[in-house]
Write an enzyme that holds these catalytic residues in place. Structure first.
Site, PDB file in Angstrom:
ATOM      1  N   CYS A 136       0.829  -1.201   0.000  1.00  0.00           N
ATOM      2  CA  CYS A 136       0.000   0.000   0.000  1.00  0.00           C
ATOM      3  C   CYS A 136       0.865   1.253   0.000  1.00  0.00           C
ATOM      4  O   CYS A 136       0.619   2.199  -0.770  1.00  0.00           O
ATOM      5  CB  CYS A 136      -0.936  -0.016   1.210  1.00  0.00           C
ATOM      6  N   CYS A 137       1.889   1.277   0.838  1.00  0.00           N
ATOM      7  CA  CYS A 137       2.796   2.426   0.884  1.00  0.00           C
ATOM      8  C   CYS A 137       3.530   2.605  -0.445  1.00  0.00           C
ATOM      9  O   CYS A 137       3.725   3.732  -0.910  1.00  0.00           O
ATOM     10  CB  CYS A 137       3.805   2.255   2.015  1.00  0.00           C
ATOM     11  N   CYS A 218      -1.168   7.941   7.467  1.00  0.00           N
ATOM     12  CA  CYS A 218      -2.501   7.682   6.929  1.00  0.00           C
ATOM     13  C   CYS A 218      -3.443   7.279   8.071  1.00  0.00           C
ATOM     14  O   CYS A 218      -3.038   6.618   9.028  1.00  0.00           O
ATOM     15  CB  CYS A 218      -2.445   6.574   5.885  1.00  0.00           C
ATOM     16  N   CYS A 221      -3.758   3.553   9.370  1.00  0.00           N
ATOM     17  CA  CYS A 221      -2.543   2.928   9.918  1.00  0.00           C
ATOM     18  C   CYS A 221      -1.868   3.776  11.000  1.00  0.00           C
ATOM     19  O   CYS A 221      -0.697   3.557  11.324  1.00  0.00           O
ATOM     20  CB  CYS A 221      -1.548   2.642   8.794  1.00  0.00           C
ATOM     21  N   CYS A 244       7.705   3.971   5.974  1.00  0.00           N
ATOM     22  CA  CYS A 244       6.763   3.794   4.868  1.00  0.00           C
ATOM     23  C   CYS A 244       7.444   3.306   3.601  1.00  0.00           C
ATOM     24  O   CYS A 244       6.786   2.796   2.700  1.00  0.00           O
ATOM     25  CB  CYS A 244       6.030   5.107   4.585  1.00  0.00           C
TER      26      CYS A 244
END
Length: 260
Positions: A136-137, A218, A221, A244
């Site tokens: 995702c990062c 985010c 998280c 990240c």
């Protein structure tokens, strides 16, 4: 960065190894040249030093970001400022970003996001962070930043030694792969330095700081931090993840590619 006699996490490529050594030599020279300077002088000199090249400031507009943003605005408001909107940020961060950019008179504000097609292919339902935080990062943050940094020789970061084990040996300058460097003007600042600077310059705090968020990423998280915990303990809580992916981890280069 570790000394060059220690292995870097890079492919067995002589040409790449040579470029990394060249970058390391440049960084070593810059650190030696400016080791006795303060943050403002490091920013000023880096923006003028041909060895540092063309620089941008990358900011999360997080808990302490306003300090570096203010310092850079004082030196040169035309410095490009890159803000990565992962489209999963707290609403408070988006509002804060807009307010700070206007207040400091930032003249080259660049808000970047992953392409819609890439999000549709990699995270169509917005749940990738629940299955693979690294992926995702990489999708929402690392890849867009790499594109935004094309054409720059380096970038300013707000990282500091006190922020955790992966940052405790930060220098003003460090290698960021074979083609770029990172500049960390606040590397040697302590928490009390940050607070004092914000107070003296009447800089507004991120609204989530008062709610127990000393490090803000985010929304899905990031969680509040309890008293006595590391200030980044609320980032990816319950996992081994500490960064990240846009920075080195333990002094090693993060691989960015299709497999990450």
């Amino acid at each position: 960065m570790p000394p060059l006699d220690k292995p870097l996490e890079v492919p067995d490529d002589p040409a790449l190894a040579a470029k990394l050594r060249e970058q390391q030599a440049k960084v070593d020279a810059l650190n030696l040249r400016y080791k006795h300077h303060g943050a403002t002088a490091v920013i000023d000199k880096a923006l003028q030093d041909t060895d540092a090249g063309d620089l941008a400031l990358v900011s999360s507009f997080g808990a302490e970001s306003v300090v570096l943003l203010h310092l850079v605005s004082v030196v040169d408001r035309s410095t490009p400022v890159i803000f990565i909107d992962t489209e999963m940020l707290f609403t408070e961060t988006l509002v804060y970003q807009s307010e700070i950019a206007e207040r400091l008179g930032l003249q080259d504000m660049r808000i970047i996001r992953a392409a819609e097609a890439e999000i549709a292919a990699g995270d169509p339902d917005g749940t990738l962070h629940q299955r693979d935080t690294d992926a995702c990062c990489a999708l929402r943050k690392t890849a867009p930043l790499q594109k935004a940094l094309q054409g720059f020789d380096g970038w300013f970061t707000g990282r500091k030694r006190f922020q955790g084990a992966t940052r405790e040996t930060l220098d003003f300058f460090e290698v960021d792969g074979p083609d770029r460097i990172k500049v960390n003007p606040l590397a040697h600042w302590a928490p009390e330095d940050i607070r004092a600077y914000m107070d003296e310059n009447r800089l507004p705090r991120h609204p989530l700081v008062a709610k127990g968020y000393p490090s803000i990423g985010c929304a899905p998280c990031t969680s509040p931090v309890k008293e006595g915990e590391d200030q980044r303990a609320g980032r990816w809580r319950g996992t081994q993840k500490e960064e990240c992916g846009i920075h080195f981890v333990n002094g090693r280069m993060v691989r960015i590619g299709a497999g990450q």
